[in-house]
Each structure stands twice: as structure tokens, then as C-alpha cells.
Design a protein around this motif. Structure first.
Motif, PDB file in Angstrom:
ATOM      1  N   ASP A 300      63.441  31.691  45.986  1.00  0.00           N
ATOM      2  CA  ASP A 300      62.159  31.002  46.127  1.00  0.00           C
ATOM      3  C   ASP A 300      61.067  32.046  46.321  1.00  0.00           C
ATOM      4  OD1 ASP A 300      60.014  29.412  46.759  1.00  0.00           O
ATOM      5  OD2 ASP A 300      61.204  28.017  47.972  1.00  0.00           O
ATOM      6  N   VAL A 301      60.049  32.074  45.453  1.00  0.00           N
ATOM      7  CA  VAL A 301      58.966  33.057  45.583  1.00  0.00           C
ATOM      8  C   VAL A 301      57.619  32.365  45.764  1.00  0.00           C
ATOM      9  CG1 VAL A 301      60.196  34.852  44.320  1.00  0.00           C
ATOM     10  CG2 VAL A 301      58.735  33.244  43.068  1.00  0.00           C
ATOM     11  N   VAL A 306      51.740  31.840  45.610  1.00  0.00           N
ATOM     12  CA  VAL A 306      50.839  30.689  45.750  1.00  0.00           C
ATOM     13  C   VAL A 306      49.369  31.088  45.696  1.00  0.00           C
ATOM     14  CG1 VAL A 306      50.915  30.728  48.290  1.00  0.00           C
ATOM     15  CG2 VAL A 306      50.353  28.590  47.092  1.00  0.00           C
ATOM     16  N   ASP A 307      49.032  32.260  46.267  1.00  0.00           N
ATOM     17  CA  ASP A 307      47.616  32.613  46.314  1.00  0.00           C
ATOM     18  C   ASP A 307      47.256  33.692  45.300  1.00  0.00           C
ATOM     19  OD1 ASP A 307      49.070  34.531  47.558  1.00  0.00           O
ATOM     20  OD2 ASP A 307      47.734  34.745  49.298  1.00  0.00           O
ATOM     21  N   THR A 308      47.861  33.590  44.102  1.00  0.00           N
ATOM     22  CA  THR A 308      47.452  34.509  43.027  1.00  0.00           C
ATOM     23  C   THR A 308      46.637  33.732  42.014  1.00  0.00           C
ATOM     24  OG1 THR A 308      49.417  34.012  41.732  1.00  0.00           O
ATOM     25  CG2 THR A 308      49.565  35.877  43.270  1.00  0.00           C
ATOM     26  N   ASP A 309      46.127  34.454  41.015  1.00  0.00           N
ATOM     27  CA  ASP A 309      45.307  33.803  39.996  1.00  0.00           C
ATOM     28  C   ASP A 309      46.134  33.233  38.856  1.00  0.00           C
ATOM     29  OD1 ASP A 309      43.043  34.280  41.374  1.00  0.00           O
ATOM     30  OD2 ASP A 309      42.594  36.179  40.342  1.00  0.00           O
ATOM     31  N   PHE A 310      47.454  33.425  38.919  1.00  0.00           N
ATOM     32  CA  PHE A 310      48.279  32.833  37.856  1.00  0.00           C
ATOM     33  C   PHE A 310      48.470  31.349  38.160  1.00  0.00           C
ATOM     34  CE2 PHE A 310      52.548  32.415  35.642  1.00  0.00           C
ATOM     35  CZ  PHE A 310      51.968  32.350  34.385  1.00  0.00           C
ATOM     36  N   GLN A 315      49.364  26.466  40.983  1.00  0.00           N
ATOM     37  CA  GLN A 315      49.192  25.012  40.922  1.00  0.00           C
ATOM     38  C   GLN A 315      50.519  24.271  41.111  1.00  0.00           C
ATOM     39  OE1 GLN A 315      46.974  24.113  37.374  1.00  0.00           O
ATOM     40  NE2 GLN A 315      45.029  24.737  38.330  1.00  0.00           N
ATOM     41  N   ALA A 316      51.574  24.854  40.606  1.00  0.00           N
ATOM     42  CA  ALA A 316      52.876  24.216  40.815  1.00  0.00           C
ATOM     43  C   ALA A 316      53.133  24.049  42.309  1.00  0.00           C
ATOM     44  CB  ALA A 316      53.982  25.053  40.170  1.00  0.00           C
ATOM     45  N   VAL A 317      52.850  25.100  43.063  1.00  0.00           N
ATOM     46  CA  VAL A 317      53.086  25.033  44.509  1.00  0.00           C
ATOM     47  C   VAL A 317      52.147  24.010  45.148  1.00  0.00           C
ATOM     48  CG1 VAL A 317      53.124  26.323  46.672  1.00  0.00           C
ATOM     49  CG2 VAL A 317      53.800  27.443  44.528  1.00  0.00           C
ATOM     50  N   PHE A 372      48.439  39.463  36.937  1.00  0.00           N
ATOM     51  CA  PHE A 372      48.054  38.515  37.988  1.00  0.00           C
ATOM     52  C   PHE A 372      48.544  38.958  39.373  1.00  0.00           C
ATOM     53  CE2 PHE A 372      48.307  35.807  34.140  1.00  0.00           C
ATOM     54  CZ  PHE A 372      46.987  35.380  34.102  1.00  0.00           C
ATOM     55  N   PHE A 373      49.385  39.980  39.424  1.00  0.00           N
ATOM     56  CA  PHE A 373      49.989  40.370  40.695  1.00  0.00           C
ATOM     57  C   PHE A 373      49.573  41.776  41.059  1.00  0.00           C
ATOM     58  CE2 PHE A 373      52.676  37.380  38.450  1.00  0.00           C
ATOM     59  CZ  PHE A 373      52.728  36.345  39.368  1.00  0.00           C
TER      60      PHE A 373
END
Lengths: 590, 590
Positions: A300-301, A306-310, A315-317, A372-373
Motif C-alpha cells: 500500500d503506497v 496522496v499529496d502528489t500532483d499525479f 484522486q483514487a485515494v 510527479f514524485f
């Protein structure tokens, strides 16, 4: 015909000097320097017969007429082969038989395929001539191993005091579960029996009757579309006990499977099998029947991404979904861009919108989404996934069920592609503590994860009315190498709990009564605590004989469209038959 | 609940002083002088539990709440009973258990009948509450004996190298034989499978496949009106072998039945069984499954009576019929005029127009027809029938089939009434050399006496086309005490003979090909000589447990109208189910 004295495949050096009589099939005939050699086959193997004019001119003359698959009885003397002729691969390879006579019992046309292992012919042709297909040693061996396995099951259970009791094939149709095969009644027009999907209710009633330990190797039926390794009729090792705990039943099952594997493969498997909770299996392997012979576990990542621009991830989270990843060790090199695209297509079958990926290179992650990371996020991902240079991370972001299905299937695919699986290993596993229900999105209601007679955990009974999704069950599945071998549970034996269960499944009281009144009655006349398990015999045979479909384990299986190319079943029937059943056919397949 | 340490019925004197934990059903509770006695029952028997305030007030208080058929677990110490309390009839009768605790696992309403042997309740009530009926020790014992018998069968055949192979339940419907149960196909609308009446063709194909020795304990189905001891589904011990003679198969069957009887009754039966030709069985006993435990044989008296004035006799002979008689030894006294009239009514059921009779008195025969026979005739009859003063001769004059059926049934009835039958005796018998065909007067054609795959005697093959009624078969039935236990034969394995057989049965070539083409094909690809037998398991269990109907040998049988009072099968089904099968019901039972 003369009476056979032994089997072809059993004539070894010890017979030298003896006269034997053998009956079997001509595997091969070779003519060589005025002699004729025949490989004669029966269920135990081959032996070489030599026809020689000095021994018998008459036999030689008959042998000349013989063709492949002729059925013959021969008489002759067992002699040692010349040192140069010895075939050490064959049990009978040190001897041959000097024939003094031969009788042709039946002739044979040229067969539509060779009677030998590994023939490449269509499944349909094999099924159309199943009696020829089963002559092939590899097929014959599977059927005999199946018998050995059944014998091991029966011997083990008989010795434990289990009673083999036969239950009816003509039953009442019930609305829960898969589709029933129906059998129209002639005596009661408009009424139907149903063939059993399992003898579940009968075996529970046998516990009420006090038999205490029941088993049966029993045919079951499901009228469902046949994918993969399903068959319309299949065989179940069905077991039920009274006054036993779930652990007792699991231990008994382990001992049973130990005996089965010993018989089929001569191998001792270690017991007890590992136990894994359902929730853990889904989290780590994305499957309720995980293949634990290899790693590639799901991680689980969500917290990292969750707080990236990807947006796909974040959004899934935010929508309550998951983001999970697998580290394909060495995958950076193993998978080209094109192959990664193929993996992406593969996961779409499981409802995923696509596969994101990152390759671990010296000091950084590379790939379309790497941008994005930032360095911290990359470090966090690398640490979480235990990445090293040359590895590849693959991600799916979606609702939990899609993430599990996609990555669960992907890890198996990748493990096969990278040959991470030890094919000799038998990884048995119990998956325990199942949810009692699963939500059927199509029917918009809860359905039983196992069946409606499964006992909820005692502490969860109060939630049956209010939060069925939180109720766990005293249920357990036994898994081997990623296949479910069987499932069991403790059963409800209290009519009040059973009534709650039916209510949670959407039955009215009347419906429950009409369908299952006799079971609820039995619970009120002193039914003991009980539970059991059912194991799929076909699948056990398949896995222990190293096959990849259950058709090969069944003497006369059906095709994927539930038909038999040999007999042409199912077939049309006469108007008289339909009239007697008071039935009209409204549409007919041509 | 605490885990049980042994079974109730197994606690004998050896346990004295030990603490035991038992689980079971409350058979009976008695309160006596401040104590409570409970007979606790499980599958192994009963044991007496004593609750006593000195031992545990708490347990006593719970025991007070207990009623019949409550399910409880008790813990306690095994103590010897006082000498005066010993019950030698009970395995556990020398001890009792001083309870220290009791837990109620389930409660029970008052049962609709007592859970004990010999209850007098209707069959319908027993079937409606079959789980209670099976708690009765006599019923439980039958089901366990059935298991023992199956185990003996499997052990014997496994050790002889037979392979247990499962054959399909979903087959093609065939026009020969009894009525099939049909199973509509959803995938192939308008097409149907048939449940097997026997796995006859499959087992023959397994011989073609080379398995050599096959067996299966298998469910079979017949949609016929259920008289006597028939059930819509029944279980068959099905056997087939290759390269064996009829005698080989008979010897194997004898050894199998020897093992079965030894297991079920602890008795050694002598082998080989006597052989009797079909024609002799019909002539002497009027039956193809004679009960040879008693005499009362049929005697042909046609030659004596043909030239008398008693037209019933003389005309029967002139019309090509028979006149046969039985000497009921001592029947002169045993049967009153009224009882003789009843015998006359009895034979009418078998098509006979009546029963003539003569009593043997000092120096003469007496009775209504005595006047038709002069002194010489009377002497001839008396000599032929070995009559002595006090005996009674009974006669039937009619066509052969009616004479056989009438007198065959009458001799069994009389033997029962006069108690001539040793109920302990097991009179096994082979009936051999059967006609291949019998004439079906209704259908006005020949039908197979066994089935269309039976091998005619070699010398009779030529008669297949010309005089089918004179063709005898390599068929054999095994009979026990007047019941057919099973039948077998050598099979046709030559497609030309099989074609002749179908022709004699009235099939066109196209019909034979459409129905049985796959079998004729198999014969052309090297099918070995083969034969086998099928034994009725239900009937074997019935006879060896001393019951008089097969319902008692089946855990969940059907009624005489093929229904189940417990589950209410067969039942109506949903329109959705019928729509999926493309079926309309044209008439519905209410």
C-alpha cells in the motif's frame, strides 16, 4: 482365447525361461530381416514380442497381418535380450518374448491420432474418440492416480470412523447459489427436481440424525457458463462432523491431504499448514487464494502518493480507493516498454484503467510518471517497496476490489513470465476468518460469501441485522499453489440465527420457510453443533498430476459448451418423452 | 463446549475411575429420590449419567431443565454400578457416570415419534422427519452396515487391481430400456441430457480404452412407476473386465459377495454358488430368480392330464400351453376350502384363470376335479408329484408364461404361510444361459432380455437374423433367496454382430448409427473381448440387514410417488428458470 498369465508391462527379467500368455494392443510392428517385432501394450506398459520362423512359421504368418491397435493374445517364452538390445528406460527392456502363437481377437482401423503421449490434436477430436485418448499412457496414468487418491481419501476417513453415506441426486431446487440443473417430474407434471450443487443440507441433516462423522465422494452439478477449469458435473470430497471445532476439522483435512499427496506423489508434506486471515491475503496478495510460492507482494503506497500532483493516484485515494504497488525485482531489465504496455492491457481485464510504472535506476526512479514524485517521495517509495537498481515498480490505483483483482492476477502472470515459481513446491495454506457476506453489485444485495448456512463469529451475531458487511464467519478455505482446493465452515444450528441470516440475504420469512423450513425444523429437534468441508477432487487430481485443466482428470468430460462430441449429448428427444413430462420446447438450437 | 473424550456407547468397565467428557442426545430423563438419571445417546450407544447434589448442585439444576433429544455435553467420573443395578444387555450396563458438569448445546421440541426401535408410524411421517427416523438405532445401524458393505466391496476390488472410474451423470437419452430421467440443456435449447440407467456404454468404452478392470459404486436412475422395492434413484456396484471368461467374472463376483457377507454378517458363505440354466429355473420354479431355500417345485403333468375329460387341462395342452402342479406337502390339512379359494384369487393376479386342486387321502385324490381322473390317472399324478396322505396338489393350466408366473409366485406365498423358509439361510445361485430376447407383446417386437449389448452364444449367432427366439446369451444373473442381486454378461465387441442385434430389435441402420454410432466406431478401433456384471447395492443391503424394502437402506429415499415429504421435492420452479431452458409447462399438478 487363452487366458493371460500376467500383464505386458510386468514381464521383467525374473520371468526369463518362463512361458507367458499376454493380451493387449499392438503399439508398433516392425519387420526386420525376416523377423517381426511387435510392441504389445496393456494398462501396465509395453513388452517386445519377437516372431521368428524357427519358433513358429504359423505365428509369423499371422503376425504379418497385424496392424497398430489390433487386439491380440500371444503365447511365448521370455528370453533375455542381447546386451546391445537392452532398453534401460523400459521396465521390460531387458527381455523380449519369443512368440510361439498369436491370436487376433479384434482388428482396428487406422486411429485418428497416435496412441502415445504428447500428441498434438484438438480437444474436440480427443473427446470424440475419448476411448482412444484414454489409451495414451499419460491419460491412463491420471485416471489411475485419481483412483489412488480416492482410495487414500476413503482409507483415511474410514479409519477415522467416518461413514460414507449417499445423498440424493434428485433434490429440491433452491434459489441461492449457482444455477441448478433441473429434472422434470413425470409423476408430478410441472414440478422439477434439481441435481445437487453440493449435498450441503443433506449432510447437515445427517449431523442432526446423529451420524457424527460423514463423508462422501459425490457428484455435484452447476449449470453455469464454463470458463477455465469448470465442468457441468464435478466431484467433491464432502465431509461433515459434529461436536468439532474449526481447528479439529482443519487438522483432519491436513492429515487427509497429507495421505493423498503421499499416495499420489510419494512426498511427505509438512503440517500444520500456515494460516492466513482473509483480510491479510487480500491485502498482501490481492487474492483469497494466494499462491505463496513466490513474493511480488502488494504494498500500500497511498500515504506516500496522496499529496502528489499525479491525479490518478491522489484522486483514487480521495475517492476512498487504494493505490498499491508491486516491486518486480529485476523487472527494469526484464520488461521492455512494449511488454509493459502488454501488462497494462492485461490488468484492464480486471477493471483497472491502466498500469503505472517506475524503474529503479542509479539514484532515481525513471518512467513517464517519475516527474510527479520529488526526491523525498521517490526515496519513500523505494524504501516502502524495498527497491534496488534494476527493479520495476508497477502501480494500480482504483477501488479496493479492482486493485486486488488487477495486481493479484498481475503478480501471478509476472511470476510465470520471470519463472519465479518452483513447480515442484506444494504450498498449502489455510485462508481463515472470511467475511460472511459479499455485496453483489448486480443484484444490489448481500449474498453469502460461502453459503447461507455458515456460522458467523459469535461476537458478530449482533451485527447481522445492522452491519452485515462487518460480520465475519467461522469459515476456512484450503489453498494449494493459488488454487482453492476446498472450503468449509462451522454451520448455524440455531433456528433464530438462521432466520437472521436469511433475512440479511433478503428472504421474507415465508420464502425462507418455503425453501428451508425442514432445516429450521431440524434445528428445533436437537441438532448438534457441526461443521465440515468440501474439497474439489478434480482440482486435487489436476494439481497433483501436474495438469492445467480438469478435463484431463475426468474419464468422460464435457466441452466448454457442456456437450459430449462422442455421444452427441445433449440431444433432442422424442415428442412422446416431452408429452409424458408435459413440456413444450419454445426454442430449439439447430 | 468441552471436547468429547470418547463415545457414550463405548464407556465400559475399563473406564472406571476415569474422568470422561461425552456429547450426545438425551434419550430419557428420570428423577428419583433427589437424583436425576439421564440416558445419553450417541452413534455408538447409550450410557447412564447420574446427577447428584453431592457431586454438583449446579449440574443437577441444569439437568432438571433437560428434556428428550436435548443435545448436551457432560463431564463426570465413571463409577461401577451397584451389583443390583447392572444391566447386562447394555455394553455400558456395568457402569454409570457421576456428572460434575453439564452444558446444553441445543434444545429440542417434543419429537413427532419416539426415537427408538420398532416405532409404529407412517412411512410418510418417518420420511418427513427422516433426520429423526435415522436417529433410531435400527436405522442408524443399517446405514452403517451399508457403509461396511461398500468398504468390503472397494477393498476387495481394489486389491484385485480394479480401478474405480467415475462415469458421467449427464448422458445421451437412448430409446431402449426403461424411461430416462431427462435434464434440459440451457446452452443447447430443446436438447436434453439423460441421467444414466446404468453406465453400460461408458464402461464398455473404458474396456476399449484399455483399463481392463473397472468398477464403480454408482447412482442410476429409472423413471418408472415404483412398485415394491423400486426407487427412482438406486445404487449399483458396476463392474467390467477385459479378456475374462464368464466363469472368471462369476468367480470374482462370488469372492466379492463372500467378502460382503463376511463383513455384514460375520458368516462364511460357501463358493462356488450352484449354477442353474434359465430354462431349468423356469421349469422347476416358475421364476428366473428362484428361491431355492425350499421345495414346492413345479411338475409338468401335461402328459398325464391331456387325455382326460377335464377340458381346462386337456385344452390347455392342445392349445400349446402347459399344465403344471405343485405338491403342497401337508397342505391337505393346512388349507381350508376358504383358504384354497384365496390361493385361487392370488394366482389370478398373474393372469391365471384359476387354481385347480386335489387333496391326497387314503387310497384316492379328493376335490372338485377328482372325478375327471380315474384310478390310473390318480396313481400317475400321485407318483409324479410324490404325494402322500395329507398333501395337496395345486394345478395351473395356461400358456407357459402364465403357468410359470402363477405357480412361481404361489410357491413363495405358500412357503411363507407354511413357514417352510429358513430365514437364516443365504441361498445364492447363478442363473445362466439366458435367452437373448424376450417378446414384448405390447410392442409386438423382440426386446433384449438383458440389454442390446449382450453377446449371443457363439453357436447361435447365425440364428440372429432368422430365429431370434432361439438365440441364447452369454448372460448370468446372481440370485439370493428369490431376489435378483445382479446380472451380467459377456458383451458384443464386433460391430457386425452388434448391427445384427440392433436389426433384430427393430432398429433401422440409421437409427442404430444415430444412437450408438460411437460404440460401433469403438468396436472398429480395437475393442477387446469384455464382460461384466452390475449388482444392486440397495437390495444387497436390504437382504443382509433383514429388511423387506429398500427404502430402509437409503438415507433419504423417495416415496412411492417419487417425492420427498421432507423437502417437498419435486417442486415448482420460477418462470425465469423455465425461460432460460426454453420450456413451457403444458399441464401442472396442483
Amino acid at each position: 482365447m487363452d487366458k493371460r498369465t500376467t500383464y505386458c508391462g510386468l514381464v521383467t527379467k525374473e520371468y526369463v525361461g518362463q512361458e507367458v500368455t499376454l493380451s493387449g494392443w499392438v503399439q508398433k510392428r516392425r519387420d526386420l530381416g525376416g523377423l517381426i517385432f511387435i510392441d504389445l501394450r496393456d494398462r501396465e506398459g509395453y513388452v517386445q514380442i519377437v516372431f521368428n520362423p524357427d519358433e513358429s512359421k504359423e505365428a509369423l504368418a499371422i503376425a504379418e497381418k497385424v496392424r497398430g491397435e489390433y487386439v491380440v493374445t500371444i503365447k511365448g517364452k521370455v528370453v533375455e535380450r542381447h546386451e546391445s538390445q537392452i532398453n534401460r528406460k523400459l521396465k521390460t527392456g531387458e527381455i523380449e518374448i519369443l512368440a510361439s502363437s498369436i491370436e487376433i481377437l479384434n482388428v482396428a482401423k487406422t486411429t485418428p491420432f497416435y496412441i502415445e503421449d504428447g500428441v498434438e490434436v484438438s480437444d474436440d477430436l480427443r473427446l470424440k474418440y475419448r476411448y482412444l485418448d484414454l489409451r495414451r499412457p499419460e491419460m491412463s496414468k491420471i485416471i489411475r492416480t485419481r483412483h489412488d487418491i480416492k482410495r487414500a481419501v476413503r482409507d483415511t476417513l474410514d479409519d477415522l470412523g467416518f461413514i460414507d453415506i449417499e445423498t440424493p441426486m434428485l433434490n429440491k431446487s433452491t434459489p441461492e447459489g449457482a444455477r441448478d440443473y433441473l429434472v422434470p417430474s413425470r409423476v408430478h407434471p410441472g414440478h422439477f427436481y434439481a441435481l445437487p450443487q453440493s449435498p450441503q443440507l443433506n449432510k447437515q441433516l445427517l449431523m442432526s440424525a446423529g451420524f457424527d462423522k460423514y463423508y462422501q465422494i459425490v457428484r455435484c452439478f452447476r449449470d453455469e457458463d464454463l470458463r477455465g477449469d469448470r465442468q457441468p458435473e464435478f466431484t467433491q470430497i464432502d465431509i461433515e462432523t459434529s461436536f468439532q471445532s474449526a481447528e479439529d476439522i482443519q487438522t483432519m483435512t491436513e492429515n487427509l491431504l497429507k495421505a493423498v499427496v503421499k499416495k499420489a506423489k510419494g512426498v511427505d508434506i509438512p503440517t500444520p499448514f500456515p494460516r492466513m486471515e482473509y483480510d491479510e491475503a487480500m491485502a498482501r496478495y490481492g487474492s483469497d487464494k494466494p499462491d505463496v510460492r513466490f513474493g511480488l507482494e502488494l504494498q500500500d503506497v497511498a500515504d506516500i502518493v496522496v499529496d502528489t500532483d499525479f491525479k490518478v493516484f491522489s484522486q483514487a485515494v480521495e475517492n476512498g480507493g487504494q493505490v498499491k504497488a508491486i516491486n518486480i525485482v529485476g523487472g527494469g531489465k526484464a520488461y521492455s516498454r512494449k511488454q509493459i504496455d502488454a501488462l497494462g492491457e492485461f490488468v484492464k481485464v480486471y477493471g483497472s484503467k491502466g498500469l503505472a510504472w517506475l524503474k529503479v535506476e542509479e539514484g532515481e526512479l525513471k518512467g513517464p510518471i517519475a516527474k510527479f514524485f520529488d526526491a523525498d517521495k521517490q526515496a519513500a517509495l523505494t524504501e516502502r517497496l524495498n527497491g534496488n537498481v534494476g527493479d520495476m515498480f508497477v502501480f494500480v490505483a482504483d477501488k479496493a476490489s479492482v486493485v486486488a483483482a488487477s495486481l493479484g492476477a498481475l503478480r501471478v502472470k509476472v511470476a510465470k513470465e520471470l519463472q519465479l515459481i518452483d513447480e515442484e513446491q506444494l504450498a498449502f495454506l489455510w485462508v481463515v476468518n472470511w467475511p460472511l457476506f459479499e455485496y453483489d453489485e448486480e443484484a444490489e444485495r448481500f449474498v453469502a460469501a460461502h453459503h447461507p448456512f455458515t456460522m458467523p463469529n459469535e461476537s458478530d451475531v449482533a451485527l447481522l441485522d445492522t452491519k452485515p458487511e462487518d460480520v465475519y464467519a467461522q469459515a476456512y478455505d484450503v489453498v494449494l499453489n493459488g488454487y482453492e482446493l476446498g472450503g468449509g465452515s462451522l454451520r448455524i444450528y440455531d433456528s433464530a440465527i438462521q432466520a437472521k441470516m436469511f433475512k440479511a440475504l433478503g428472504f421474507t420469512e415465508e420464502e425462507a420457510r418455503a425453501q428451508f423450513g425442514f432445516l429450521m425444523d431440524a434445528f428445533e429437534y436437537g441438532t448438534p453443533p457441526h461443521g465440515g468441508i468440501a474439497l474439489g477432487l478434480d482440482r486435487i487430481v489436476m494439481l497433483l498430476t501436474g495438469r492445467d485443466n480438469i478435463r484431463d482428470t475426468i474419464a468422460f468430460p464435457k466441452t466448454g459448451r457442456a456437450s459430449d462430441p462422442m455421444t452427441q449429448a445433449p440431444s433432442t428427444v422424442s415428442d412422446k418423452q416431452l408429452d409424458e413430462l408435459r413440456l413444450n420446447v419454445t426454442a430449439k438450437e439447430e
